[in-house]
Design an enzyme around this catalytic site. Structure first.
Site, PDB file in Angstrom:
ATOM      1  N   ASP A  32      -9.470 -12.180   1.608  1.00 22.94           N
ATOM      2  CA  ASP A  32      -9.199 -10.796   1.212  1.00 22.94           C
ATOM      3  C   ASP A  32      -7.944 -10.239   1.913  1.00 22.94           C
ATOM      4  OD1 ASP A  32     -11.784 -11.032  -0.020  1.00 22.94           O
ATOM      5  OD2 ASP A  32     -12.722 -10.332   1.842  1.00 22.94           O
ATOM      6  N   GLU A 243     -14.099  -5.765  -8.449  1.00 24.84           N
ATOM      7  CA  GLU A 243     -13.888  -5.410  -7.025  1.00 24.84           C
ATOM      8  C   GLU A 243     -12.429  -5.680  -6.676  1.00 24.84           C
ATOM      9  OE1 GLU A 243     -16.480  -8.006  -4.791  1.00 24.84           O
ATOM     10  OE2 GLU A 243     -15.374  -9.805  -5.328  1.00 24.84           O
TER      11      GLU A 243
END
Ligand code: FUB
Length: 343
Positions: A32, A243
């Site tokens: 991420d 997301e």
């Protein structure tokens, strides 16, 4: 992975060695990656720090049971990558229960702000903020989560006028669908709303307060439409938001980029306001190895880069490694799709 098209992409002029499609570091697992260039010209990456905890894999992502953050930095893409000491540990976040998921960071007036989604002690994801005078920490957590915050994957965007906006949200384990009525429903769906013909669940945006510690307004829905202006539907799994929001601005156009989750694409939509609406434009990155795909996009020395992750080092979906690849645009601002191959 055989990163065929990424490996063939033209390297930036100053690249050293063969960094393309290689993990940026292998000492720890990272995912991420939220990349920023602050005032000193270095690239700082704020990733998740994946660890093995033995938690069984499930649809709610309980196997992503991370406990701290560490920052990476480099003076240029292709240069030496520095792994910094722990920036924030979950034991130093007074309200935290478990699972430190994908963070982001911001800078304003000599201070750095680390935003992170963490489950509170009752198992509800909230967004927290921690502050430091150094881009690499250590960061000091605020005593409470940001008021009115929920779900996961904060991404902070600074507009040209100096205003900061926080984007957030993620469905399934990210719990966004449980907030459909405006408050948390513990019995709400574990996946989505189960309404494939209705507009998809919207990611959220709120302008940040001047001190960067709280929302300055109630979160608003981000509308993502098709070319005809119709909202993307919940059943449009190849295009609808799941997301991992990330926003950047190029040539006056706002790019809202995100993951489609179970179809494993990084995609983007564009608009003329940070609030949207955004029109779907296409795929940034084809599926990588591993279930999740999550990224950031930033410019350094005149070149745009995609920071992303896959599971090359471990082969396990919860033990990821961050990578970087140059990103190219055509004359219409369309992003050239990258294909890591191998899925
Ligand atoms: O790293 C934990 C979660 O997995 C992130 O918050 C999601 O975006 C996905 O990458």
């Amino acid at each position: 992975a055989e990163n065929s098209q990424i490996a063939q992409a033209a390297p930036p002029p100053a690249a050293e060695g063969n960094y393309l499609a290689q993990p940026l570091i292998s000492e720890i697992y990272t995912a991420d990656p939220s990349a920023h260039v602050w005032n000193d010209g270095r690239i700082y990456i704020y990733p998740s720090h994946d660890i093995e905890t033995g938690v069984a894999e499930d649809g709610a992502g309980n196997h992503f049971a991370m406990r701290d953050y560490r920052v990476l930095s480099m003076y240029k893409v292709g240069g030496k990558v520095t792994l910094h000491d722990v920036a924030l540990d979950i034991k130093d976040v007074p309200w935290a229960g478990r699972q430190m998921w994908a963070p982001d960071a911001a800078y304003k007036d000599g201070s750095y702000y680390l935003y992170s989604p963490v489950k509170d002690k009752s198992g509800i994801f909230r967004l927290g903020v921690a502050t430091s005078k150094s881009p690499t920490g250590p960061f000091k957590a605020q005593p409470q989560p940001m008021k009115g915050s929920y779900s996961i994957d904060p991404a902070v965007f600074r507009d040209d006028d100096g205003a900061h906006y926080i984007y957030f949200g993620g469905i399934w384990g990210g719990q966004l669908q449980k907030w459909a009525t405006g408050s948390y429903d513990p019995n709400g769906s574990e996946s989505d709303l189960g309404q494939p013909g209705a507009p998809a669940i919207a990611p959220k945006i709120a302008r940040l307060r001047g001190d960067m510690l709280e929302f300055d307004e109630a979160p608003r829905d981000i509308l993502i439409t098709d070319e005809a202006g119709k909202p993307l539907l919940g059943g449009d799994l190849d295009r609808r938001f799941f997301e991992g929001a990330w926003v950047f601005k190029r040539d006056g156009l706002y790019y809202f980029t995100y993951s489609t989750g179970e179809t494993h694409y990084l995609v983007y939509a564009t608009g003329t306001s940070p609030y949207g609406p955004f029109t779907y434009r296409g795929t940034i990155l084809e599926p990588v190895e591993g279930w999740t795909t999550h990224h950031s996009i930033t410019q350094h020395d005149g070149q745009w880069y995609l920071f992303y992750h896959d599971t090359q080092l471990s082969g396990k979906t919860h033990l990821r490694n961050v990578k970087v690849a140059p990103l190219e645009f055509d004359e219409n601002g369309q992003i050239r799709t990258l294909d890591p191959g191998g899925k």
